[in-house]
Design a protein around this motif. Structure first.
Motif, short mmCIF file in Angstrom:
data_model
loop_
_atom_site.label_atom_id
_atom_site.label_comp_id
_atom_site.label_asym_id
_atom_site.label_seq_id
_atom_site.Cartn_x
_atom_site.Cartn_y
_atom_site.Cartn_z
N ARG A 36 0.82 -1.22 0.00
CA ARG A 36 0.00 0.00 0.00
C ARG A 36 0.85 1.26 0.00
O ARG A 36 0.47 2.27 -0.57
N LEU A 37 2.04 1.21 0.65
CA LEU A 37 2.87 2.40 0.76
C LEU A 37 3.98 2.35 -0.28
O LEU A 37 4.82 1.47 -0.25
N GLY A 38 3.98 3.28 -1.21
CA GLY A 38 5.03 3.30 -2.23
C GLY A 38 4.55 2.78 -3.57
O GLY A 38 5.05 3.18 -4.60
N HIS A 39 3.58 1.88 -3.55
CA HIS A 39 3.01 1.38 -4.80
C HIS A 39 1.55 1.83 -4.93
O HIS A 39 1.18 2.52 -5.86
N GLY A 40 0.76 1.47 -3.94
CA GLY A 40 -0.65 1.89 -3.95
C GLY A 40 -0.83 3.36 -3.65
O GLY A 40 -1.79 3.99 -4.08
N ALA B 225 1.82 8.39 4.47
CA ALA B 225 2.77 7.67 5.34
C ALA B 225 2.43 7.83 6.81
O ALA B 225 2.91 7.05 7.64
N SER B 226 1.60 8.81 7.17
CA SER B 226 1.32 9.03 8.59
C SER B 226 0.22 8.10 9.10
O SER B 226 -0.02 8.01 10.30
N SER C 265 -1.61 4.43 9.96
CA SER C 265 -1.18 3.07 10.30
C SER C 265 -1.48 2.16 9.11
O SER C 265 -2.29 2.49 8.24
N GLY C 266 -0.82 1.00 9.06
CA GLY C 266 -0.99 0.08 7.93
C GLY C 266 -2.44 -0.27 7.68
O GLY C 266 -2.91 -0.24 6.54
N GLY C 267 -3.15 -0.61 8.73
CA GLY C 267 -4.54 -1.03 8.57
C GLY C 267 -5.42 0.10 8.05
O GLY C 267 -6.25 -0.10 7.16
N ASN C 268 -5.21 1.29 8.60
CA ASN C 268 -6.03 2.42 8.16
C ASN C 268 -5.73 2.83 6.73
O ASN C 268 -6.62 3.19 5.98
N LEU C 269 -4.44 2.74 6.37
CA LEU C 269 -4.09 3.08 4.99
C LEU C 269 -4.69 2.05 4.03
O LEU C 269 -5.20 2.40 2.97
N LEU D 97 27.93 10.70 17.88
CA LEU D 97 26.97 11.54 17.17
C LEU D 97 26.44 10.75 15.98
O LEU D 97 27.21 10.34 15.12
N VAL D 98 25.13 10.51 15.95
CA VAL D 98 24.61 9.73 14.82
C VAL D 98 23.53 10.51 14.08
O VAL D 98 22.88 11.39 14.64
N LEU D 99 23.38 10.17 12.81
CA LEU D 99 22.34 10.74 11.97
C LEU D 99 21.22 9.70 11.93
O LEU D 99 21.45 8.56 11.55
N GLU D 100 20.04 10.10 12.34
CA GLU D 100 18.99 9.12 12.53
C GLU D 100 17.76 9.54 11.73
O GLU D 100 17.44 10.73 11.66
N LYS D 101 17.10 8.59 11.10
CA LYS D 101 15.95 8.92 10.27
C LYS D 101 14.78 9.39 11.12
O LYS D 101 14.49 8.80 12.16
N ARG D 102 14.14 10.46 10.69
CA ARG D 102 12.96 10.94 11.42
C ARG D 102 11.76 10.08 11.06
O ARG D 102 11.68 9.53 9.96
N ALA D 103 10.79 10.01 11.98
CA ALA D 103 9.56 9.28 11.70
C ALA D 103 8.78 9.98 10.59
O ALA D 103 8.25 9.34 9.68
N GLU D 104 8.74 11.29 10.65
CA GLU D 104 8.05 12.05 9.61
C GLU D 104 8.95 13.15 9.13
O GLU D 104 9.79 13.64 9.87
N ARG D 105 8.77 13.58 7.89
CA ARG D 105 9.60 14.66 7.39
C ARG D 105 9.28 15.93 8.16
O ARG D 105 8.13 16.18 8.54
N SER D 106 10.31 16.72 8.44
CA SER D 106 10.10 17.92 9.22
C SER D 106 9.83 19.10 8.30
O SER D 106 10.70 19.53 7.56
N ASN D 107 8.59 19.60 8.34
CA ASN D 107 8.26 20.74 7.48
C ASN D 107 8.92 22.01 7.96
O ASN D 107 9.22 22.91 7.18
N THR D 108 9.18 22.08 9.27
CA THR D 108 9.86 23.26 9.82
C THR D 108 11.25 23.36 9.21
O THR D 108 11.63 24.41 8.70
#
Lengths: 233, 363
Positions: A61-65, A120-121, A123-127, B3-14
């Motif tokens: 669903r994410l990236g393709h759908g 992407a925000s 959850s899998g089920g909701n998406l 010091l590590v670079l870590e992926k954010r859960a969501e992109r930061s619009n700020t």
């Protein structure tokens, strides 16, 4: 596929390839091998197939759908642009795309933080509910779904299965490709087995015992056991 | 400690909004250090670069004149970059547009042709730029050739072709052997907006381009296709969008805009065709496009800012004897920091402290 037929299941170990071919994302089929509403569509693009009344739900669903970093309204447009009022003279009707999001949210109980968040925000089920809902709301004549409840929690899975059954009851042809036998026996009227690119004759689900399906999955055709192994070679 | 670079859960619009500002701040710090090394007072140098040009109307007009080609080219490039098509050769498309438009000016010179000449030149410039950009695009789509390489290499082809024309067939017979065409006729010249000033019609065209791109990207299905193909290629295929077609389209549009900018520059501020009509607009526009977040309005602001560095660089050369190349260093450092800061949109820094071991293993 005839309009009257209801839900049909295919046991398939490469559902990904199957959905690409059926949807027209990968143009590999001869014209006559995919028929939508009586029209040979094997040579048509995915947009042309959608215009004929077909709808597709890929397993991922994410990236393709959906495009992960785009809003749900934009993801509604992703498949809705083909045959709906979302686009007029090349311009997007944003209100129409938002209406689709609202209807999908309401009908399929999609839980989200705001009205139009990024895909992407969720959850899998909701998406997954959104992705299936988006296609069902287009009122398709044919719906091809790959692994509809893959990685989805039980509650959402039940909602999605019921939606597929309702669509079939309403007269649409629903084709589910899956590796999940239990799911297929629960929702399909008939089940066929894909083995090395060959589709078996469909069995009514009542006849499709685990033993018979197992034999088909092993490459044996139920009637002619002698020739069965030639298929896979 | 680590010091590590870590992926954010969501992109930061700020961060997406603030990143260009952080980049500019870091660039100014780096430039100050560079000025100190060059033996100049950094405060005075920065004043000449960024403050002085804003204080009189001549250099304000000049900023708009320099921003015009930058903005037009960068808007086109942003469409390419949004679609994941990497057009690096806008400089060449700019030159080819300038040459093709000039062809009409040269051929009608002194012939009393009517007011159709300038519009025809602009169309010709845009068309030639588009065709020239389609060469790498077609090679990419048809043969899988890297458009980054081919578009860049075609810059030098265009550059040498222009050089040949002004030294050979198009050279002004009365030009004392300088490699330049004769001054264009008034009907082949882009009119200025303010009598006696340098600001010309091209600035209006650049604003129209920004407006058109805003509508295209935000409101039309084509703009949506361009954005999806870049952001999620597989979802775009599922949506039924043809990425090859979009590569051709975005290259053609960006080539047309670069070509248009080229002929406007030649028929406007320069007034004739000669080598060196561009101080690297096509390359600087890449920085403008990224600094402006690949967004038309952002590009307008970024274009004015980069134009300021051109003007400031010229003034710094005159007032403080700072080499003009420092401007290019500045632009390069700026692009470096913009791209570096952009990684903070999806990632973040984190300090990790080693957890103390409870066991008595460590002595």
């Amino acid at each position: 596929m005839p309009r009257k037929s209801s839900s049909r299941g295919v046991v398939d170990f490469r559902p990904f390839i199957t959905i690409l071919t059926l949807s027209g994302e990968r143009l590999a089929a001869d014209p006559g091998t995919v028929i939508i509403e009586g029209i040979a569509a094997g040579h048509l693009s995915i947009t042309q197939r959608r215009k004929l009344g077909a709808a597709f739900v890929p397993e991922e669903r994410l990236g393709h759908g959906t495009a992960p970093r785009m809003k749900l309204s934009e993801n509604a447009l992703l498949t809705g642009h083909a045959a709906s009022r979302m686009v007029r003279h090349g311009f997007i009707d944003t209100a129409a795309t938002l209406r689709t999001v609202d209807r999908a949210t309401e009908t399929f109980d999609v839980r989200k933080a705001k009205r139009d968040p990024e895909a992407a925000s969720l959850s899998g089920g909701n998406l997954q509910k959104f992705v299936v809902g988006r296609e069902i709301l287009r009122n398709p004549a044919v719906l091809v779904v790959s692994q509809p409840t893959w990685g989805v929690d039980a509650g959402a899975a039940a909602v999605i299965r019921q939606a597929l059954l309702d669509l079939a009851a309403g007269g649409a042809a629903v084709l589910v490709t899956s590796q999940d036998l239990d799911e297929l026996t629960e929702i399909a009227d008939r089940i066929a087995v894909m083995f090395h690119g060959r589709l078996s004759a469909p069995l009514p689900t009542a006849d499709a015992s685990r033993e018979k399906l197992g034999l088909l999955m092993g490459g044996s055709s139920l009637d002619q056991k002698d020739t069965a192994h030639a298929v896979g070679a | 400690m680590q010091l590590v670079l870590e992926k954010r859960a969501e992109r930061s619009n700020t961060i997406a909004l603030v990143s260009p500002l952080i980049a500019i701040a870091l660039t100014i710090v780096t430039m100050s250090i560079l000025f100190v090394i060059l033996g100049k007072n950094p405060i005075a140098a920065l004043g000449v670069y960024f403050i002085d040009p804003l204080t009189d109307s001549y250099s304000l007009q000049e900023i708009a004149v320099k921003a015009t080609p930058l903005v037009m080219i960068a808007v086109g490039l942003s469409l390419c970059y949004l679609a994941n098509a990497w057009n690096i050769g806008a400089e060449g498309q700019f030159l080819v547009g300038a040459v093709a438009g000039s062809w009409i000016a040269v051929k009608t010179q002194g012939t009393d042709a009517g007011h159709w000449v300038l519009p025809a030149m602009l169309l010709m410039g845009a068309a030639a730029g588009a065709l020239y950009a389609l060469i790498p695009a077609i090679c990419k789509v048809r043969f899988g050739a890297s458009e980054i390489l081919t578009s860049l290499m075609l810059v030098y082809v265009a550059d040498l072709f222009l050089d040949y024309l002004v030294r050979g067939p198009w050279r002004d017979p009365k030009g004392f052997n300088f490699p330049t065409t004769a001054e264009f006729d008034p009907v082949a010249t882009v009119p200025v907006l303010i009598e006696g000033g340098r600001l010309h019609l091209g600035a209006i065209i650049a604003l129209l381009v920004v407006a058109a791109a805003t509508v295209l990207l935000g409101r039309t299905i084509k703009g949506f296709e361009i954005r999806v193909v870049g952001a999620a290629p597989r979802a775009a295929r599922f949506g039924g969008f043809n990425s090859n077609q979009l590569i051709l389209l975005t290259f053609a549009i960006s080539g047309a805009l670069a070509g248009l900018a080229g002929i406007i520059e030649v028929a406007g501020p320069v007034g004739h065709l000669q080598p060196g009509i561009s101080p690297g607009y096509g390359f600087t526009a890449i920085i403008v496009a990224f600094l402006g977040r690949l967004n038309p309005i952002g590009i307008l602001i970024a274009g004015l800012f980069l134009a300021l560095t051109f003007i400031g660089g010229e003034q710094a050369q005159i007032a403080m004897k700072i080499p003009l190349d420092v401007t290019k260093v500045f632009q390069g450092i700026l692009l470096f920091y913009v791209l570096a800061c952009d990684s903070l949109i999806l990632y973040r820094f984190r300090l990790i402290f080693p957890s103390r071991k409870v066991s008595s293993g460590a002595a």
